[in-house]
Design a protein around this motif. Structure first.
Motif, PDB file in Angstrom:
ATOM      1  N   THR A   1      41.475  25.768  41.994  1.00 20.60           N
ATOM      2  CA  THR A   1      41.531  25.757  40.542  1.00 20.60           C
ATOM      3  C   THR A   1      42.912  26.193  40.062  1.00 20.60           C
ATOM      4  O   THR A   1      43.641  26.880  40.786  1.00 20.60           O
ATOM      5  N   ASP A   2      43.260  25.797  38.847  1.00 20.87           N
ATOM      6  CA  ASP A   2      44.562  26.151  38.268  1.00 20.87           C
ATOM      7  C   ASP A   2      44.532  27.505  37.559  1.00 20.87           C
ATOM      8  O   ASP A   2      45.576  27.973  37.088  1.00 20.87           O
ATOM      9  N   ARG A   3      43.377  28.131  37.465  1.00 22.89           N
ATOM     10  CA  ARG A   3      43.276  29.405  36.774  1.00 22.89           C
ATOM     11  C   ARG A   3      43.842  30.544  37.623  1.00 22.89           C
ATOM     12  O   ARG A   3      43.893  30.471  38.840  1.00 22.89           O
ATOM     13  N   TRP A   4      44.253  31.603  36.936  1.00 25.77           N
ATOM     14  CA  TRP A   4      44.752  32.779  37.639  1.00 25.77           C
ATOM     15  C   TRP A   4      43.626  33.495  38.374  1.00 25.77           C
ATOM     16  O   TRP A   4      43.821  34.026  39.465  1.00 25.77           O
ATOM     17  N   LEU A   5      42.441  33.543  37.755  1.00 25.15           N
ATOM     18  CA  LEU A   5      41.288  34.191  38.348  1.00 25.15           C
ATOM     19  C   LEU A   5      40.193  33.165  38.577  1.00 25.15           C
ATOM     20  O   LEU A   5      39.901  32.358  37.683  1.00 25.15           O
ATOM     21  N   ASN A   6      39.590  33.201  39.760  1.00 24.62           N
ATOM     22  CA  ASN A   6      38.498  32.291  40.061  1.00 24.62           C
ATOM     23  C   ASN A   6      37.192  32.816  39.455  1.00 24.62           C
ATOM     24  O   ASN A   6      37.045  34.013  39.164  1.00 24.62           O
TER      25      ASN A   6
ATOM     26  N   THR B   1      34.828  32.667  44.037  1.00 23.03           N
ATOM     27  CA  THR B   1      35.234  33.894  44.730  1.00 23.03           C
ATOM     28  C   THR B   1      34.305  34.194  45.892  1.00 23.03           C
ATOM     29  O   THR B   1      34.746  34.558  46.992  1.00 23.03           O
TER      30      THR B   1
END
Length: 227
Positions: free
Chosen positions: A35-40, A45
């Motif tokens: 994913t491109d997000r900083w946090l999954n 996770t």
């Protein structure tokens, strides 16, 4: 038309197209994707933690030269787990109950480990055919026995996975049929049979995951002997 308990293991065909191909391709859509997000999110996770933990457990005893197999074998384990779990859903088909598919997975991977061992360290690879300190009269017999055991390995891999899943599915169908037959005759016994069916289903879920792990674990052991 008389149906057999083993009809559930026949590969279904629709308009001449084997549906086992769709069953094999479906699990790839459920694999974790970056994913491109900083946090999954929590699911990604958890998937990443599970994959990293299993990879560490499988490849910790193996030399660094064999770590290049990590992506292939862990992907194979996730693939087998997903196929086995999806096969427990109603109106589905489990491709891993077919011996041909399991041997198609086991034989090439086993052969790749053997060829790699013969190419990189032929003396060590051939040394497995004769234990150290063997008396001279027993040398021909032991070489024949070890050679046979070497070639039986992929067959054992495929048969183990096929037999465990086939037995579990067959038991579930037998107990479910017994519960349906006993409902109008002995409701109390049918209720107990239903409880056994639920417990057996939970056991089969565990077996589906464990057998996929054992399949890959044995391949890593064969890899460890040839790296």
């Amino acid at each position: 038309m008389t149906l057999s308990f083993f009809d559930q293991f026949m590969s279904p065909v629709f308009l001449g197209i084997p549906l086992s191909l769709m069953a094999i391709l479906l699990p790839w859509a459920l694999f974790p994707s970056p994913t491109d997000r900083w946090l999954n999110n929590r699911v990604l996770t958890l998937q990443n933690w599970f994959i990293s933990r299993v990879t560490r457990e499988l490849f910790m005893p193996i030399n660094p030269a064999g770590h290049k197999w990590a992506l292939l074998l862990v992907s194979l384990m996730l693939f087998l787990i997903t196929i086995n779990m999806l096969g427990l859903l109603p109106y589905t088909f489990t491709p891993t109950t077919q011996l041909s598919i399991n041997l198609g997975l086991a034989v090439p991977l086993w052969l790749a480990t053997v060829i790699m061992g013969l190419r990189n360290q032929p003396t060590h690879a051939l040394g497995h055919l004769l234990p150290e300190g063997t008396p001279s009269p027993l040398i021909p017999i032991l070489i024949i026995i070890e050679t046979i055991s070497l070639f039986i390995r992929p067959l054992a891999l495929g048969v183990r996975l096929t037999a465990n899943l086939t037995a579990g599915h067959l038991l579930i169908q037998l107990i479910a049929t017994a519960a349906l037959v006993l409902i109008p005759i002995m409701p109390a016994v049918a209720a107990l049979t239903y409880i056994v069916l639920v417990l057996l289903t939970l056991l089969e879920i565990a077996v589906a995951m464990i057998q996929a792990y054992v399949f890959v674990l044995l391949l890593t052991l064969y890899l460890q002997e040839n790296v």
